[in-house]
Design a protein around this motif. Structure first.
Motif, PDB file in Angstrom:
ATOM      1  N   ALA A 133       6.647  14.389  29.247  1.00  0.00           N
ATOM      2  CA  ALA A 133       5.717  14.254  27.428  1.00  0.00           C
ATOM      3  C   ALA A 133       4.549  14.698  28.179  1.00  0.00           C
ATOM      4  O   ALA A 133       3.849  15.324  26.857  1.00  0.00           O
ATOM      5  CB  ALA A 133       6.013  12.420  27.727  1.00  0.00           C
ATOM      6  N   GLY A 134       4.624  15.912  29.138  1.00  0.00           N
ATOM      7  CA  GLY A 134       3.400  16.413  29.006  1.00  0.00           C
ATOM      8  C   GLY A 134       1.613  15.251  29.647  1.00  0.00           C
ATOM      9  O   GLY A 134       0.982  15.507  28.426  1.00  0.00           O
ATOM     10  N   ALA A 135       2.229  13.835  29.226  1.00  0.00           N
ATOM     11  CA  ALA A 135       1.275  12.991  29.744  1.00  0.00           C
ATOM     12  C   ALA A 135       0.865  13.407  31.244  1.00  0.00           C
ATOM     13  O   ALA A 135       1.328  14.088  32.275  1.00  0.00           O
ATOM     14  CB  ALA A 135       1.856  11.544  29.495  1.00  0.00           C
ATOM     15  N   PRO A 136      -1.215  12.782  31.213  1.00  0.00           N
ATOM     16  CA  PRO A 136      -1.743  12.533  32.385  1.00  0.00           C
ATOM     17  C   PRO A 136      -1.154  11.947  33.373  1.00  0.00           C
ATOM     18  O   PRO A 136      -0.926  10.391  33.594  1.00  0.00           O
ATOM     19  CB  PRO A 136      -2.960  12.340  32.591  1.00  0.00           C
ATOM     20  CG  PRO A 136      -2.721  12.309  30.842  1.00  0.00           C
ATOM     21  CD  PRO A 136      -1.723  12.202  30.000  1.00  0.00           C
ATOM     22  N   LEU A 137      -0.321  12.422  34.305  1.00  0.00           N
ATOM     23  CA  LEU A 137       0.183  11.476  35.120  1.00  0.00           C
ATOM     24  C   LEU A 137      -0.697  11.260  36.846  1.00  0.00           C
ATOM     25  O   LEU A 137      -1.122  10.150  37.304  1.00  0.00           O
ATOM     26  CB  LEU A 137       1.423  12.345  35.613  1.00  0.00           C
ATOM     27  CG  LEU A 137       2.276  11.661  36.884  1.00  0.00           C
ATOM     28  CD1 LEU A 137       2.866   9.808  36.685  1.00  0.00           C
ATOM     29  CD2 LEU A 137       2.956  12.002  38.061  1.00  0.00           C
ATOM     30  N   ASP A 138      -1.237  12.024  37.126  1.00  0.00           N
ATOM     31  CA  ASP A 138      -2.423  11.901  38.500  1.00  0.00           C
ATOM     32  C   ASP A 138      -3.728  12.540  37.590  1.00  0.00           C
ATOM     33  O   ASP A 138      -3.902  12.591  36.302  1.00  0.00           O
ATOM     34  CB  ASP A 138      -2.309  13.101  39.266  1.00  0.00           C
ATOM     35  CG  ASP A 138      -1.475  12.867  40.414  1.00  0.00           C
ATOM     36  OD1 ASP A 138      -0.853  11.383  40.773  1.00  0.00           O
ATOM     37  OD2 ASP A 138      -0.638  13.788  40.758  1.00  0.00           O
ATOM     38  N   VAL A 139      -4.732  12.118  38.906  1.00  0.00           N
ATOM     39  CA  VAL A 139      -5.974  12.160  38.077  1.00  0.00           C
ATOM     40  C   VAL A 139      -6.624  13.293  38.452  1.00  0.00           C
ATOM     41  O   VAL A 139      -7.812  13.003  38.613  1.00  0.00           O
ATOM     42  CB  VAL A 139      -6.651  10.893  38.512  1.00  0.00           C
ATOM     43  CG1 VAL A 139      -6.933   9.284  37.384  1.00  0.00           C
ATOM     44  CG2 VAL A 139      -6.620  10.564  40.211  1.00  0.00           C
ATOM     45  N   GLY A 140      -6.583  13.627  38.551  1.00  0.00           N
ATOM     46  CA  GLY A 140      -6.619  15.332  39.170  1.00  0.00           C
ATOM     47  C   GLY A 140      -6.942  15.553  41.002  1.00  0.00           C
ATOM     48  O   GLY A 140      -7.247  14.265  40.961  1.00  0.00           O
ATOM     49  N   ALA A 141      -6.480  16.511  41.813  1.00  0.00           N
ATOM     50  CA  ALA A 141      -5.879  16.678  42.888  1.00  0.00           C
ATOM     51  C   ALA A 141      -7.524  15.715  43.840  1.00  0.00           C
ATOM     52  O   ALA A 141      -6.878  14.982  44.435  1.00  0.00           O
ATOM     53  CB  ALA A 141      -6.561  17.691  43.363  1.00  0.00           C
ATOM     54  N   PRO A 142      -8.709  16.301  43.882  1.00  0.00           N
ATOM     55  CA  PRO A 142      -9.455  14.869  44.349  1.00  0.00           C
ATOM     56  C   PRO A 142      -9.265  14.089  44.786  1.00  0.00           C
ATOM     57  O   PRO A 142      -8.990  13.180  45.692  1.00  0.00           O
ATOM     58  CB  PRO A 142     -11.111  16.041  44.262  1.00  0.00           C
ATOM     59  CG  PRO A 142     -10.914  17.840  43.138  1.00  0.00           C
ATOM     60  CD  PRO A 142      -9.168  17.085  43.058  1.00  0.00           C
ATOM     61  N   ALA A 143      -9.507  13.012  43.604  1.00  0.00           N
ATOM     62  CA  ALA A 143      -9.378  11.641  43.404  1.00  0.00           C
ATOM     63  C   ALA A 143      -8.093  11.383  43.755  1.00  0.00           C
ATOM     64  O   ALA A 143      -7.904   9.944  44.270  1.00  0.00           O
ATOM     65  CB  ALA A 143      -9.907  11.551  42.034  1.00  0.00           C
ATOM     66  N   ALA A 144      -6.609  12.495  43.355  1.00  0.00           N
ATOM     67  CA  ALA A 144      -5.981  11.439  43.759  1.00  0.00           C
ATOM     68  C   ALA A 144      -5.896  11.303  45.218  1.00  0.00           C
ATOM     69  O   ALA A 144      -4.846  10.698  45.653  1.00  0.00           O
ATOM     70  CB  ALA A 144      -4.509  12.449  43.438  1.00  0.00           C
ATOM     71  N   GLN A 145      -5.873  12.337  45.665  1.00  0.00           N
ATOM     72  CA  GLN A 145      -5.776  12.656  47.471  1.00  0.00           C
ATOM     73  C   GLN A 145      -7.335  11.209  47.994  1.00  0.00           C
ATOM     74  O   GLN A 145      -6.289  10.587  48.752  1.00  0.00           O
ATOM     75  CB  GLN A 145      -6.462  13.414  47.712  1.00  0.00           C
ATOM     76  CG  GLN A 145      -5.484  14.936  47.555  1.00  0.00           C
ATOM     77  CD  GLN A 145      -6.259  16.060  47.466  1.00  0.00           C
ATOM     78  OE1 GLN A 145      -7.312  16.036  47.901  1.00  0.00           O
ATOM     79  NE2 GLN A 145      -5.613  16.732  46.718  1.00  0.00           N
ATOM     80  N   LEU A 146      -7.782  10.736  46.785  1.00  0.00           N
ATOM     81  CA  LEU A 146      -8.713   9.520  47.636  1.00  0.00           C
ATOM     82  C   LEU A 146      -7.984   8.400  47.979  1.00  0.00           C
ATOM     83  O   LEU A 146      -8.122   7.839  48.695  1.00  0.00           O
ATOM     84  CB  LEU A 146     -10.057   9.786  47.690  1.00  0.00           C
ATOM     85  CG  LEU A 146     -11.573   8.826  47.432  1.00  0.00           C
ATOM     86  CD1 LEU A 146     -11.490   9.042  49.371  1.00  0.00           C
ATOM     87  CD2 LEU A 146     -12.323   8.777  46.783  1.00  0.00           C
ATOM     88  N   ILE A 147      -7.086   8.356  46.619  1.00  0.00           N
ATOM     89  CA  ILE A 147      -7.084   6.762  46.449  1.00  0.00           C
ATOM     90  C   ILE A 147      -6.382   6.158  47.153  1.00  0.00           C
ATOM     91  O   ILE A 147      -6.657   5.140  47.871  1.00  0.00           O
ATOM     92  CB  ILE A 147      -6.112   6.544  44.404  1.00  0.00           C
ATOM     93  CG1 ILE A 147      -7.076   7.596  43.749  1.00  0.00           C
ATOM     94  CG2 ILE A 147      -5.785   5.600  44.996  1.00  0.00           C
ATOM     95  CD1 ILE A 147      -6.302   7.427  42.534  1.00  0.00           C
ATOM     96  N   PRO A 148      -4.744   6.699  48.121  1.00  0.00           N
ATOM     97  CA  PRO A 148      -4.675   6.357  48.897  1.00  0.00           C
ATOM     98  C   PRO A 148      -5.199   6.541  50.491  1.00  0.00           C
ATOM     99  O   PRO A 148      -4.920   5.446  50.964  1.00  0.00           O
ATOM    100  CB  PRO A 148      -3.558   7.552  49.831  1.00  0.00           C
ATOM    101  CG  PRO A 148      -3.667   8.783  48.275  1.00  0.00           C
ATOM    102  CD  PRO A 148      -4.583   8.581  47.158  1.00  0.00           C
ATOM    103  N   THR A 149      -6.427   6.806  50.298  1.00  0.00           N
ATOM    104  CA  THR A 149      -7.050   7.283  52.020  1.00  0.00           C
ATOM    105  C   THR A 149      -8.078   5.697  51.355  1.00  0.00           C
ATOM    106  O   THR A 149      -8.246   5.189  52.675  1.00  0.00           O
ATOM    107  CB  THR A 149      -8.155   8.291  52.003  1.00  0.00           C
ATOM    108  OG1 THR A 149      -6.664   9.018  52.171  1.00  0.00           O
ATOM    109  CG2 THR A 149      -8.800   8.475  53.452  1.00  0.00           C
ATOM    110  N   LEU A 150      -8.280   5.373  50.496  1.00  0.00           N
ATOM    111  CA  LEU A 150      -9.318   4.350  50.129  1.00  0.00           C
ATOM    112  C   LEU A 150      -8.071   2.731  50.799  1.00  0.00           C
ATOM    113  O   LEU A 150      -9.104   1.931  51.224  1.00  0.00           O
ATOM    114  CB  LEU A 150     -10.096   4.201  48.950  1.00  0.00           C
ATOM    115  CG  LEU A 150     -11.399   5.250  49.105  1.00  0.00           C
ATOM    116  CD1 LEU A 150     -11.964   5.103  47.486  1.00  0.00           C
ATOM    117  CD2 LEU A 150     -12.279   4.426  50.178  1.00  0.00           C
ATOM    118  N   VAL A 151      -7.854   2.872  50.068  1.00  0.00           N
ATOM    119  CA  VAL A 151      -6.528   1.894  49.948  1.00  0.00           C
ATOM    120  C   VAL A 151      -6.263   0.990  51.473  1.00  0.00           C
ATOM    121  O   VAL A 151      -6.044   0.352  51.987  1.00  0.00           O
ATOM    122  CB  VAL A 151      -5.270   1.435  49.441  1.00  0.00           C
ATOM    123  CG1 VAL A 151      -4.373   1.046  49.771  1.00  0.00           C
ATOM    124  CG2 VAL A 151      -5.215   2.065  47.471  1.00  0.00           C
TER     125      VAL A 151
END
Ligand SMILES: Cc1cc2nc3c(=O)[nH]c(=O)nc-3n(C[C@H](O)[C@H](O)[C@H](O)COP(=O)(O)OP(=O)(O)OC[C@H]3O[C@@H](n4cnc5c(N)ncnc54)[C@H](O)[C@@H]3O)c2cc1C
Length: 405
Positions: A82-100
């Motif tokens: 559908a061309g819908a936004p999945l990720d929040v963009g590379a830097p933030a997407a990588q930070l999320i699992p790290t912060l969790v």
């Protein structure tokens, strides 16, 4: 081998499709918002339905879903379709699992909610002029002065630093520690403050996506270290693994291949559609072989995840192979592009909101070359596969550097 998902999962796919048909793209007044805001509005709805931020607890703005790799895979496929936004963009997407995994309760509450919707913009401060592939050679230092970290040094190739509100960075906090991997810390820093100078770098395509970032007495509160002080190397490993897994996924490769086929059908070459040219057909068939093998490796990765087994180095292989296929496709796309196509606009900002980025074939080709370096170059992936996967001797250059004088 049965690659079907089964009736329960196909019902789930249908639900996701219906949700996407109703919610993306945004309509009415919302469609006039900036792309980042549109994406954030949509993401909030998708999180509320349990489709995004699945591994993030509700207390921190996520949808806290039980791990289910097949559902996650269906979501990826349908959002890509559908061309819908999945990720929040590379830097933030990588930070999320790290912060969790490594963040304190306060850090998770403060940063995860805005990060999962894409409203809080981050950049990643790892690379330095003398520390790229050899990341552990980071020299930027932070000293604890009157309860605050005071930072001096320089980062480079910092994507989106000119937009970001926050940076997560690797800094040397224990300069006396033995060995370059020791004594690094993973620090969260506000970008809008005196002591930080962001200088955009102009790329070949005229775009400014990268920056140099200079730190001259910038400050961060003492409790902004993620994980333990001096243990930043281990924390940064989880961010990098997330980056490698996210670059050049099979979904992206399949989407790019179908775009390439459309281009070959719609563009005329020597008086007929390019797809009828035997030379083009030959190249397309070769590429399709690579695309299919990439797709099947990602099925293997999925099967391992579904069985709770380690996928080993398949993620690293996928990064290496997927970025190589992207370059082959982009090169062919460039060669068969119609006259006038080179004037198409180039919007790197789309990358932040999950779009595929480039309509312009030259920009697409250049971008395909650059993603081979992001998250560790192809050579470094080859070294990792050779050493950890095939048990080959360590990289000669690294051994030489470590040899006693
Ligand atoms: C699109 C993109 C986005 C990026 N975004 C960011 C970002 O947001 N934040 C950030 O911190 N960094 C970012 N980077 C930087 C990226 O991580 C580095 O470019 C990468 O790690 C390589 O480092 P380097 O450029 O210093 O090259 P070098 O490490 O100097 O390497 C130069 C060449 O030597 C080869 N080489 C080096 N060591 C070895 C070895 N041991 N064996 C074999 N070959 C070797 C490399 O493969 C490469 O071809 C980004 C890069 C790109 C292209």
């Amino acid at each position: 081998m049965d690659l079907r998902y089964g009736p329960e999962y196909e019902r789930f796919r249908q639900e996701v499709r219906e949700f996407l048909a109703e919610t993306w793209p945004l309509s009415g007044e919302e469609a006039k918002l900036e792309r980042v805001q549109q994406s954030a509005r949509f993401r909030k709805r998708a999180i509320a339905r349990g489709y995004l931020a699945r591994a993030v607890p509700r207390a921190y703005g996520g949808s806290e879903q039980p791990p289910d790799v097949l559902r996650a895979s269906i979501i990826r496929e349908e959002f890509a379709r559908a061309g819908a936004p999945l990720d929040v963009g590379a830097p933030a997407a990588q930070l999320i699992p790290t912060l969790v995994a490594h963040g304190t309760e306060e850090q998770k509450r403060a940063y995860l909610p805005g990060t999962v919707t894409g409203e809080l913009l981050w950049c990643q401060g790892y690379s330095e002029p003398g520390a790229g592939s050899d990341l552990a050679s980071v020299q930027t230092r932070a000293e604890l002065v009157d309860g605050e970290w005071v930072i001096h040094g320089q980062k480079i190739w910092t994507s989106y630093a000119h937009w970001a509100e926050m940076i997560y960075m690797l800094v040397r906090t224990e300069p006396a520690a033995a060995g370059k991997h020791a004594g690094l810390s993973y620090l969260l820093v506000d970008m809008q403050q005196p002591g930080i100078d962001v200088r955009p770098l102009k790329s070949l395509n005229g775009d400014s996506h990268f920056n140099e970032v200079f730190f001259d007495g910038a400050r961060a509160p003492a409790d902004r270290i993620v994980g333990r002080r001096g243990q930043g190397w281990n924390v940064s490993r989880s961010t990098l693994q997330a980056e490698r897994n996210a670059v050049a996924t099979a979904d992206t490769t399949l989407k790019q291949f179908s775009e390439l086929l459309e281009l070959a059908k719609s563009t005329r070459r020597n008086g007929r559609p390019a797809i009828e040219d035997p030379a083009v057909r030959q190249r397309l068939v070769e590429i399709e072989g690579y695309v299919t093998s990439h797709e099947y490796s990602s099925h293997r990765q999925l099967t391992c995840a579904a069985r709770g087994e380690s996928p080993g180095l398949i993620g690293t292989m996928n990064k290496l192979v997927g970025t190589d296929i992207a370059t082959r496709m982009a090169r062919l796309g460039l060669e068969i592009s119609a006259e006038g196509a080179l004037d198409a606009p180039y919007h790197h900002a789309e990358m932040l909101t999950g779009g595929s980025g480039e309509a312009n074939p030259v920009a697409r080709f250049l971008h395909s070359l650059s993603i081979r370096a992001g998250g560790g170059t192809s050579n470094i992936q080859r070294n990792i596969i050779g050493e950890r996967g095939l048990g080959l001797p360590r990289d000669f250059a690294v051994q030489k550097r470590k040899a006693p004088a």
